[in-house]
Design a protein around this motif. Structure first.
Motif, PDB file in Angstrom:
ATOM      1  N   ALA A 204       0.837  -1.192   0.000  1.00 49.42           N
ATOM      2  CA  ALA A 204       0.000   0.000   0.000  1.00 49.42           C
ATOM      3  C   ALA A 204       0.875   1.246   0.000  1.00 49.42           C
ATOM      4  CB  ALA A 204      -0.920   0.009   1.212  1.00 49.42           C
ATOM      5  N   LEU A 205       0.513   2.209  -0.808  1.00 52.43           N
ATOM      6  CA  LEU A 205       1.274   3.448  -0.920  1.00 52.43           C
ATOM      7  C   LEU A 205       0.573   4.512  -0.088  1.00 52.43           C
ATOM      8  CD1 LEU A 205       1.941   3.227  -4.758  1.00 52.43           C
ATOM      9  CD2 LEU A 205       3.399   2.429  -2.879  1.00 52.43           C
ATOM     10  N   ALA A 206       0.861   4.502   1.195  1.00 49.47           N
ATOM     11  CA  ALA A 206       0.223   5.407   2.154  1.00 49.47           C
ATOM     12  C   ALA A 206       1.275   6.378   2.663  1.00 49.47           C
ATOM     13  CB  ALA A 206      -0.400   4.616   3.300  1.00 49.47           C
ATOM     14  N   MET A 207       1.639   7.324   1.826  1.00 46.34           N
ATOM     15  CA  MET A 207       2.837   8.115   2.071  1.00 46.34           C
ATOM     16  C   MET A 207       2.583   9.404   2.836  1.00 46.34           C
ATOM     17  SD  MET A 207       4.485   7.478  -1.653  1.00 46.34           S
ATOM     18  CE  MET A 207       5.035   5.837  -2.172  1.00 46.34           C
ATOM     19  N   SER A 208       1.329   9.648   3.212  1.00 46.08           N
ATOM     20  CA  SER A 208       1.022  10.806   4.052  1.00 46.08           C
ATOM     21  C   SER A 208      -0.169  10.461   4.928  1.00 46.08           C
ATOM     22  CB  SER A 208       0.722  12.035   3.193  1.00 46.08           C
ATOM     23  OG  SER A 208      -0.539  11.925   2.576  1.00 46.08           O
ATOM     24  N   PRO A 209      -0.395  11.202   6.010  1.00 49.65           N
ATOM     25  CA  PRO A 209      -1.490  10.870   6.936  1.00 49.65           C
ATOM     26  C   PRO A 209      -2.865  10.832   6.292  1.00 49.65           C
ATOM     27  CG  PRO A 209       0.040  12.416   7.954  1.00 49.65           C
ATOM     28  CD  PRO A 209       0.463  12.299   6.526  1.00 49.65           C
ATOM     29  N   LYS A 210      -3.058  11.513   5.182  1.00 55.37           N
ATOM     30  CA  LYS A 210      -4.395  11.517   4.561  1.00 55.37           C
ATOM     31  C   LYS A 210      -4.796  10.137   4.055  1.00 55.37           C
ATOM     32  CE  LYS A 210      -2.822  12.945  -0.058  1.00 55.37           C
ATOM     33  NZ  LYS A 210      -2.898  14.010  -1.090  1.00 55.37           N
TER      34      LYS A 210
ATOM     35  N   ALA B 103      -4.219  -4.489   2.778  1.00 54.39           N
ATOM     36  CA  ALA B 103      -2.755  -4.520   2.756  1.00 54.39           C
ATOM     37  C   ALA B 103      -2.193  -4.973   4.101  1.00 54.39           C
ATOM     38  CB  ALA B 103      -2.215  -3.136   2.406  1.00 54.39           C
ATOM     39  N   ARG B 104      -1.143  -5.760   4.020  1.00 51.26           N
ATOM     40  CA  ARG B 104      -0.408  -6.178   5.222  1.00 51.26           C
ATOM     41  C   ARG B 104       0.849  -5.345   5.419  1.00 51.26           C
ATOM     42  NH1 ARG B 104       0.628 -12.237   3.834  1.00 51.26           N
ATOM     43  NH2 ARG B 104       1.273 -12.410   6.031  1.00 51.26           N
ATOM     44  N   ALA B 105       1.291  -4.664   4.363  1.00 50.25           N
ATOM     45  CA  ALA B 105       2.499  -3.839   4.427  1.00 50.25           C
ATOM     46  C   ALA B 105       2.268  -2.574   3.610  1.00 50.25           C
ATOM     47  CB  ALA B 105       3.704  -4.600   3.885  1.00 50.25           C
ATOM     48  N   ALA B 106       2.974  -1.519   3.981  1.00 53.22           N
ATOM     49  CA  ALA B 106       2.787  -0.237   3.300  1.00 53.22           C
ATOM     50  C   ALA B 106       4.054   0.587   3.387  1.00 53.22           C
ATOM     51  CB  ALA B 106       1.620   0.531   3.918  1.00 53.22           C
ATOM     52  N   ILE B 107       4.192   1.515   2.440  1.00 54.44           N
ATOM     53  CA  ILE B 107       5.149   2.608   2.602  1.00 54.44           C
ATOM     54  C   ILE B 107       4.405   3.713   3.332  1.00 54.44           C
ATOM     55  CG2 ILE B 107       6.614   4.287   1.445  1.00 54.44           C
ATOM     56  CD1 ILE B 107       6.908   2.410  -0.870  1.00 54.44           C
ATOM     57  N   LEU B 108       4.942   4.122   4.472  1.00 58.51           N
ATOM     58  CA  LEU B 108       4.259   5.079   5.340  1.00 58.51           C
ATOM     59  C   LEU B 108       5.042   6.372   5.485  1.00 58.51           C
ATOM     60  CD1 LEU B 108       3.068   2.746   8.247  1.00 58.51           C
ATOM     61  CD2 LEU B 108       1.738   3.551   6.273  1.00 58.51           C
ATOM     62  N   TRP B 109       4.353   7.388   5.957  1.00 57.18           N
ATOM     63  CA  TRP B 109       4.992   8.652   6.282  1.00 57.18           C
ATOM     64  C   TRP B 109       5.800   8.506   7.567  1.00 57.18           C
ATOM     65  CZ3 TRP B 109       0.007   7.289   6.942  1.00 57.18           C
ATOM     66  CH2 TRP B 109      -0.551   7.434   8.215  1.00 57.18           C
ATOM     67  N   GLU B 110       6.827   9.277   7.687  1.00 57.71           N
ATOM     68  CA  GLU B 110       7.694   9.201   8.862  1.00 57.71           C
ATOM     69  C   GLU B 110       6.896   9.527  10.118  1.00 57.71           C
ATOM     70  OE1 GLU B 110      10.749   7.804  10.519  1.00 57.71           O
ATOM     71  OE2 GLU B 110      11.010   8.200   8.371  1.00 57.71           O
ATOM     72  N   GLY B 111       7.062   8.687  11.139  1.00 60.79           N
ATOM     73  CA  GLY B 111       6.364   8.869  12.403  1.00 60.79           C
ATOM     74  C   GLY B 111       5.071   8.104  12.516  1.00 60.79           C
ATOM     75  N   ALA B 112       4.637   7.446  11.430  1.00 60.35           N
ATOM     76  CA  ALA B 112       3.390   6.684  11.485  1.00 60.35           C
ATOM     77  C   ALA B 112       3.552   5.443  12.356  1.00 60.35           C
ATOM     78  CB  ALA B 112       2.971   6.271  10.072  1.00 60.35           C
ATOM     79  N   ASP B 113       2.503   5.080  13.072  1.00 58.06           N
ATOM     80  CA  ASP B 113       2.485   3.880  13.917  1.00 58.06           C
ATOM     81  C   ASP B 113       1.875   2.741  13.101  1.00 58.06           C
ATOM     82  OD1 ASP B 113       2.076   1.865  15.768  1.00 58.06           O
ATOM     83  OD2 ASP B 113       1.341   3.198  17.343  1.00 58.06           O
ATOM     84  N   TRP B 114       2.731   1.928  12.498  1.00 65.24           N
ATOM     85  CA  TRP B 114       2.233   0.888  11.587  1.00 65.24           C
ATOM     86  C   TRP B 114       1.415  -0.179  12.299  1.00 65.24           C
ATOM     87  CZ3 TRP B 114       4.330  -4.027  12.373  1.00 65.24           C
ATOM     88  CH2 TRP B 114       5.530  -4.085  13.107  1.00 65.24           C
ATOM     89  N   ARG B 115       1.745  -0.446  13.548  1.00 62.69           N
ATOM     90  CA  ARG B 115       0.966  -1.437  14.305  1.00 62.69           C
ATOM     91  C   ARG B 115      -0.456  -0.923  14.541  1.00 62.69           C
ATOM     92  NH1 ARG B 115       6.015  -1.399  16.678  1.00 62.69           N
ATOM     93  NH2 ARG B 115       7.171  -3.383  16.640  1.00 62.69           N
ATOM     94  N   ALA B 116      -0.570   0.319  14.940  1.00 61.59           N
ATOM     95  CA  ALA B 116      -1.895   0.885  15.193  1.00 61.59           C
ATOM     96  C   ALA B 116      -2.730   0.944  13.914  1.00 61.59           C
ATOM     97  CB  ALA B 116      -1.755   2.288  15.785  1.00 61.59           C
ATOM     98  N   LEU B 117      -2.073   0.985  12.768  1.00 59.88           N
ATOM     99  CA  LEU B 117      -2.772   1.016  11.484  1.00 59.88           C
ATOM    100  C   LEU B 117      -3.145  -0.382  10.995  1.00 59.88           C
ATOM    101  CD1 LEU B 117      -0.591   3.743   9.737  1.00 59.88           C
ATOM    102  CD2 LEU B 117      -2.983   3.985  10.454  1.00 59.88           C
ATOM    103  N   GLY B 118      -2.850  -1.420  11.818  1.00 56.57           N
ATOM    104  CA  GLY B 118      -3.245  -2.777  11.490  1.00 56.57           C
ATOM    105  C   GLY B 118      -2.332  -3.480  10.499  1.00 56.57           C
ATOM    106  N   LEU B 119      -1.091  -3.015  10.352  1.00 55.53           N
ATOM    107  CA  LEU B 119      -0.160  -3.603   9.394  1.00 55.53           C
ATOM    108  C   LEU B 119       0.778  -4.589  10.068  1.00 55.53           C
ATOM    109  CD1 LEU B 119       0.773  -0.311   7.499  1.00 55.53           C
ATOM    110  CD2 LEU B 119      -0.784  -2.109   6.697  1.00 55.53           C
TER     111      LEU B 119
END
Length: 363
Positions: free
Chosen positions: A39-45, A55-71
């Motif tokens: 998943a290309l989730a590169m900003s909080p929006k 998605a089980r994995a994503a590119i995230l914005w810096e500081g994102a909590d990937w566990r809280a996002l269910g990844l």
């Protein structure tokens, strides 16, 4: 093709958190991502979209909590859009062109084809053509006599390369690109109305109607390394000297580069750009969609022209342009603001006219 997430992280120089053994087979927007998509989730929006997708994995914005996002894992990169270039390169299989030469291809016996070339159905390769190693040439391409093409090129279906054209390594042409057609170069026996109008800036004088006579294009085209040409883009041959496109230029669909143009290194031209004959463009210039550049002028290095700009005269290096005719962008913004105020200003002028007595009228 599937890729382990830790392999993707290495290729992107990304920081991996979580399970690097996850297999990735595609990339998707968060809300539509499947279980094997990155998943290309590169900003909080994009956070809300992650909960809608699988998605089980994503590119995230810096500081994102990937566990809280269910990844189960996440990649973090300093410049997400640049990372997107690497991800798409890994996942793009490119056109399917079987190895070897298709039985329907017509190749002149004098042509030299490099090692590991793939040449698709109904291609025609002319006399004394030289093609480098690892070329991939899709169906219905034609390459004119004495053309020279470097290593690792990719010609999509329907590409047309004219006689004596020279192209460097790692060239990519999208479908139906045309390189080396004749330029628009015609002359009349006597001074034409166009020449009169140009000399006088509007008066055709006593020029008479005449037929046009072609000036033939002998100069061909020279293209450097790492150049990409979009679908249905056209680069015309020079009249005597070649039209030149330097290393690293990226040219979009439906762009026209006329005869004798010289385009500097690493220029970026969006769709429907037109550059008229004998104009020289410097290095690293960026032209937005539908930019037009007049003939026989010079554009300096690092010039940026926003979409729809019409460049009619020489431009110094580093200038940012907008409008028709082109002016500095900040100047154009002020002009546009003034235009928007014109109706109100005209109303005020009319009101003042009514308030002022007419000349000669009694008090």
């Amino acid at each position: 093709m599937m890729h382990r997430l830790d392999e993707v992280a290495t290729a992107l120089s990304a920081r991996l958190e979580g399970d690097g053994s996850l297999k990735i087979g595609g990339a998707a927007e968060p809300a539509t991502a499947g279980a094997q998509d990155l998943a290309l989730a590169m900003s909080p929006k994009f956070a809300e979209g992650l909960s809608q997708g699988q998605a089980r994995a994503a590119i995230l914005w810096e500081g994102a909590d990937w566990r809280a996002l269910g990844l189960e894992a996440a990649l973090f990169v300093p410049r997400p859009r640049y990372a997107l270039a690497g991800v798409t390169a890994m996942l793009d299989p490119g056109p399917e062109i079987p190895a070897g030469v298709h039985s329907t291809a017509v190749i002149d016996p004098s042509a030299q084809i490099g090692a590991n070339a793939s040449i698709g159905p109904f291609c025609v390769i002319g006399r004394d053509v030289r093609i480098g190693a690892n070329a991939r040439i899709a169906a219905h391409c034609s390459i004119g006599s004495e053309a020279r093409i470097g290593d690792d090129v990719l010609l999509h279906a329907g590409t047309r390369i004219g006689a004596r054209v020279a192209i460097g390594d790692r060239f990519i042409a999208q479908p139906s690109a045309v390189i080396g057609a004749d330029g628009l170069s015609f002359v009349t026996p006597e001074t034409s109305a166009v020449e009169q109008a140009r000399a006088t800036l509007g008066d055709t004088g006593d020029a008479k109607g005449q037929a046009w006579t072609r000036i033939h294009s002998l100069g061909a085209v020279v293209i450097g390394d790492d150049v990409e040409l979009g679908a249905n883009a056209c680069v015309d041959s020079g009249t005597i000297r070649p039209t030149r496109i330097a290393d690293g230029c990226k040219i979009d669909n439906l762009v026209h580069i006329a005869h004798n143009v010289e385009l500097g290194e690493h220029c970026l031209l969006a769709a429907l750009v037109g550059i008229a004959g004998s104009t020289r463009v410097g290095n690293r210039c960026v032209f937005g969609g539908q930019v037009g550049v007049s003939d026989n002028i010079f554009v300096g290095d690092d010039v940026i022209a926003s979409g729809g700009t019409k460049v009619l005269s020489n431009v110094p290096a580093g200038r940012v342009l907008m409008g028709y005719p082109a002016v500095k962008m900040d100047t154009h913004v002020e002009i546009y603001k003034a235009l928007r105020r014109l109706p109100r200003l005209l109303g005020e002028v009319r009101a003042l006219q009514k308030a002022v007595s007419k000349p000669g009228a009694s008090d």
